[in-house]
Design an enzyme around this catalytic site. Structure first.
Site, PDB file in Angstrom:
ATOM      1  N   GLU A 101      17.322 -28.645  13.235  1.00  0.00           N
ATOM      2  CA  GLU A 101      18.358 -27.771  13.748  1.00  0.00           C
ATOM      3  C   GLU A 101      18.850 -28.270  15.104  1.00  0.00           C
ATOM      4  O   GLU A 101      18.124 -28.958  15.825  1.00  0.00           O
ATOM      5  CB  GLU A 101      17.816 -26.355  13.871  1.00  0.00           C
ATOM      6  CG  GLU A 101      16.587 -26.291  14.746  1.00  0.00           C
ATOM      7  CD  GLU A 101      15.741 -25.045  14.469  1.00  0.00           C
ATOM      8  OE1 GLU A 101      15.510 -24.742  13.289  1.00  0.00           O
ATOM      9  OE2 GLU A 101      15.344 -24.399  15.427  1.00  0.00           O
ATOM     10  N   CYS A 113      21.693 -28.827  22.150  1.00  0.00           N
ATOM     11  CA  CYS A 113      20.238 -28.990  22.172  1.00  0.00           C
ATOM     12  C   CYS A 113      19.845 -29.698  20.868  1.00  0.00           C
ATOM     13  O   CYS A 113      20.109 -29.207  19.774  1.00  0.00           O
ATOM     14  CB  CYS A 113      19.614 -27.600  22.271  1.00  0.00           C
ATOM     15  SG  CYS A 113      17.844 -27.614  22.267  1.00  0.00           S
ATOM     16  N   CYS A 135       6.161 -30.565  15.218  1.00  0.00           N
ATOM     17  CA  CYS A 135       5.655 -31.146  16.460  1.00  0.00           C
ATOM     18  C   CYS A 135       4.141 -31.109  16.428  1.00  0.00           C
ATOM     19  O   CYS A 135       3.543 -30.140  15.960  1.00  0.00           O
ATOM     20  CB  CYS A 135       6.174 -30.364  17.662  1.00  0.00           C
ATOM     21  SG  CYS A 135       5.620 -31.066  19.243  1.00  0.00           S
ATOM     22  N   CYS A 182       1.976 -26.304  21.309  1.00  0.00           N
ATOM     23  CA  CYS A 182       2.040 -25.362  22.430  1.00  0.00           C
ATOM     24  C   CYS A 182       2.035 -23.946  21.849  1.00  0.00           C
ATOM     25  O   CYS A 182       2.687 -23.683  20.836  1.00  0.00           O
ATOM     26  CB  CYS A 182       3.299 -25.590  23.261  1.00  0.00           C
ATOM     27  SG  CYS A 182       3.372 -27.254  23.911  1.00  0.00           S
ATOM     28  N   CYS A 216       5.365 -21.815  20.955  1.00  0.00           N
ATOM     29  CA  CYS A 216       6.509 -22.540  20.406  1.00  0.00           C
ATOM     30  C   CYS A 216       6.514 -22.567  18.876  1.00  0.00           C
ATOM     31  O   CYS A 216       5.525 -22.956  18.249  1.00  0.00           O
ATOM     32  CB  CYS A 216       6.482 -23.963  20.951  1.00  0.00           C
ATOM     33  SG  CYS A 216       7.792 -24.993  20.282  1.00  0.00           S
ATOM     34  N   CYS A 242      14.012 -22.983  19.874  1.00  0.00           N
ATOM     35  CA  CYS A 242      14.075 -24.095  18.943  1.00  0.00           C
ATOM     36  C   CYS A 242      12.917 -24.077  17.953  1.00  0.00           C
ATOM     37  O   CYS A 242      11.804 -23.764  18.288  1.00  0.00           O
ATOM     38  CB  CYS A 242      14.086 -25.390  19.726  1.00  0.00           C
ATOM     39  SG  CYS A 242      15.543 -25.489  20.777  1.00  0.00           S
TER      40      CYS A 242
HETATM   41  N1  SAH Z   1       8.738 -31.061  23.216  1.00  0.00           N
HETATM   42  C1  SAH Z   1       9.634 -31.017  24.316  1.00  0.00           C
HETATM   43  C2  SAH Z   1      11.005 -30.615  23.925  1.00  0.00           C
HETATM   44  C3  SAH Z   1      11.013 -29.350  23.111  1.00  0.00           C
HETATM   45  S1  SAH Z   1      11.782 -28.128  23.968  1.00  0.00           S
HETATM   46  C4  SAH Z   1       9.094 -30.101  25.384  1.00  0.00           C
HETATM   47  O1  SAH Z   1       8.131 -29.389  25.123  1.00  0.00           O
HETATM   48  O2  SAH Z   1       9.626 -30.146  26.479  1.00  0.00           O
HETATM   49  C5  SAH Z   1      10.613 -27.068  24.489  1.00  0.00           C
HETATM   50  C6  SAH Z   1      11.359 -25.999  25.282  1.00  0.00           C
HETATM   51  O3  SAH Z   1      11.898 -25.024  24.373  1.00  0.00           O
HETATM   52  C7  SAH Z   1      10.436 -25.258  26.174  1.00  0.00           C
HETATM   53  O4  SAH Z   1      10.220 -25.883  27.424  1.00  0.00           O
HETATM   54  C8  SAH Z   1      11.200 -23.995  26.344  1.00  0.00           C
HETATM   55  O5  SAH Z   1      12.187 -24.205  27.314  1.00  0.00           O
HETATM   56  C9  SAH Z   1      11.851 -23.779  24.997  1.00  0.00           C
HETATM   57  N2  SAH Z   1      11.076 -22.837  24.167  1.00  0.00           N
HETATM   58  C10 SAH Z   1      10.277 -23.120  23.125  1.00  0.00           C
HETATM   59  N3  SAH Z   1       9.713 -22.003  22.624  1.00  0.00           N
HETATM   60  C11 SAH Z   1      10.177 -20.988  23.370  1.00  0.00           C
HETATM   61  C12 SAH Z   1       9.966 -19.580  23.348  1.00  0.00           C
HETATM   62  N4  SAH Z   1       9.172 -18.997  22.457  1.00  0.00           N
HETATM   63  N5  SAH Z   1      10.603 -18.840  24.282  1.00  0.00           N
HETATM   64  C13 SAH Z   1      11.427 -19.419  25.194  1.00  0.00           C
HETATM   65  N6  SAH Z   1      11.664 -20.741  25.270  1.00  0.00           N
HETATM   66  C14 SAH Z   1      11.057 -21.525  24.353  1.00  0.00           C
HETATM   67 FE1  SF4 Z   2       6.119 -29.461  20.732  1.00  0.00          FE
HETATM   68 FE2  SF4 Z   2       7.097 -27.048  21.199  1.00  0.00          FE
HETATM   69 FE3  SF4 Z   2       5.164 -28.003  22.741  1.00  0.00          FE
HETATM   70 FE4  SF4 Z   2       7.624 -29.061  22.926  1.00  0.00          FE
HETATM   71  S1  SF4 Z   2       7.059 -26.969  23.441  1.00  0.00           S
HETATM   72  S2  SF4 Z   2       5.663 -30.165  22.802  1.00  0.00           S
HETATM   73  S3  SF4 Z   2       8.284 -28.865  20.772  1.00  0.00           S
HETATM   74  S4  SF4 Z   2       4.977 -27.545  20.522  1.00  0.00           S
END
Ligand code: SAH
Ligand code: SF4
Length: 370
Positions: free
Chosen positions: A99, A120, A127, A131, A134, A348
């Site tokens: 996406e 984005c 992944c 985390c 996420c 995302c």
């Molecule tokens: N893997 C890379 C790029 C992925 S983007 C990284 O971790 O930086 C990851 C970003 O998506 C996070 O830093 C946050 O800004 C956003 N994100 C992911 N899950 C989220 C959530 N549940 N609520 C708010 N922001 C979120």
């Molecule tokens: Fe992976 Fe989500 Fe962590 Fe970024 S924030 S490294 S996409 S698990």
């Protein structure tokens, strides 16, 4: 997930460098001027079929079709509207989904003006970093995207929206620095003068903190921005949220970011999701301010976006503002990001996960029973 057969993949035409295309045309016995014509169809006219490339001869179109995919992404769904956030869901040749999210007004986060559009972009299917806030990490890692699948998201978003993408953030699904080779190939295409010709300064790469790759990127000649998903200002808090911190603790990460700064790199942003009672204490705010000042970095505070299947909540607004005020009072540039597209699963990874699991979200092994 769809059960359509997996077709052997031809390379996506938008993943081919101009030099490789010139070589291919020479081997196919085609005149050199065809290269500029094809690049024009792909990168300026955003053609997504060979039939659309009307100034090419029919035999050349057939040859191209036997060697390349006109577009590596099949558009499946758009959510949202032009004045809010639009989310595009794409099906890949192997039945996987990725996406991209188009954000109309860049909230002055990544150096853009308020009338600019930010896309984005995803870099992987799933992944591996898990985390705990996420959606992208929920079902684990499937595969890297190739350069065509990464760069193709920009072409598809421009074609589908009819608008130009001004800024790119690699903040979609996946960890871009775990797919560095394809990422840099895509970046070369997106910034190349014969291809999309976006300014490197309009690109921001986001990482959860892969230290060796940050150092490698610091030595890269192009000046793109770097965003670090920090989300915890001490090792204990960060580790509870991001398993990657066990491998590269804060001291190593901060040292790599000092190196980034020492190389005269521009823009460094610390991303910090605010999660109620997990990382939103005054003490974390003060520590975060210390890191940001050391690094001359800007801080983006993002109230946690609820993910189905995960238990955390966002703090109330007054708590978010208090956290920001502590940073600002310490002399740090900090923004509190009002979430856009909350209603369309804009965090995302969420839309793709619903598509692939038929709405039933799974909890990662680490969270089961917790
Ligand atoms: N893997 C890379 C790029 C992925 S983007 C990284 O971790 O930086 C990851 C970003 O998506 C996070 O830093 C946050 O800004 C956003 N994100 C992911 N899950 C989220 C959530 N549940 N609520 C708010 N922001 C979120
Ligand atoms: Fe992976 Fe989500 Fe962590 Fe970024 S924030 S490294 S996409 S698990």
């Amino acid at each position: 997930m769809d059960s359509q057969p997996v077709i052997a993949a031809l390379p996506g035409l938008c993943g081919i460098t101009p030099d490789a295309l010139r070589r291919w045309l020479a081997e196919a016995g085609e005149p050199a001027f065809r290269c500029a014509q094809i690049l024009d169809w792909v990168w300026r006219k955003k053609a997504d079929s060979f039939d659309a490339m009307t100034n090419l001869s029919a035999p050349l179109r057939l040859k191209l079709a036997s060697a390349f995919r006109a577009h590596p992404l099949e558009h499946r769904e758009t959510r949202g509207s032009a004045d809010t956030t639009r989310k595009f869901l794409f099906r890949l040749h192997d039945g996987r989904y990725v996406e991209s999210v188009l954000i109309p007004a860049n909230p002055a986060l990544y150096g853009g003006r308020s009338d600019r559009r930010t896309l984005c972009v995803s870099s992987q299917v799933g992944c591996a970093y898990g985390c705990r806030f996420c959606a992208s990490g929920l079902a684990g890692f499937t595969r890297n995207l190739d350069a065509a699948e990464i760069a193709g998201q920009v072409l598809a978003a421009e074609r589908l929206s009819g608008e130009r993408v001004d800024n790119l953030v690699f903040m979609g699904m996946g960890e871009p620095l775990a797919n560095l080779r394809h990422l840099l190939d895509a970046v070369a295409l997106l910034t190349g003068t014969e291809t999309l010709n976006l300014g490197a300064r309009h690109l921001t790469i986001s990482t959860s903190g892969l230290v060796p790759q940050i150092r490698e990127l610091a030595d890269h000649p192009q000046q793109f921005g770097l965003a670090i998903s920090l989300h915890g200002a001490s090792d204990d808090v960060r580790e509870a949220i991001m398993p990657v911190n066990r491998k590269w603790p804060l001291a190593d990460l901060l040292a790599a970011l000092d190196y980034w700064n020492s190389r005269g790199r521009r823009k460094l942003t610390l991303e910090y999701i605010l999660i109620d009672d997990v990382n939103d204490s005054d003490a974390q705010a003060r520590l975060l301010a210390r890191h940001a000042r050391r690094l001359h970095a800007k801080v983006n505070l993002i109230p946690y976006n609820t993910v189905d299947g995960l238990d955390w909540r966002r703090p109330d607004e007054s708590r978010c503002r208090k956290f920001r005020d502590i940073l600002v009072q310490a002399g740090v540039r900090a923004t509190l990001r009002l979430e856009k597209g909350h209603d369309i699963d804009a965090a995302c990874g969420q839309l793709r996960l619903k598509q692939e699991t038929g709405e039933g979200l799974v909890r990662p092994a680490a969270m089961r029973g917790s």
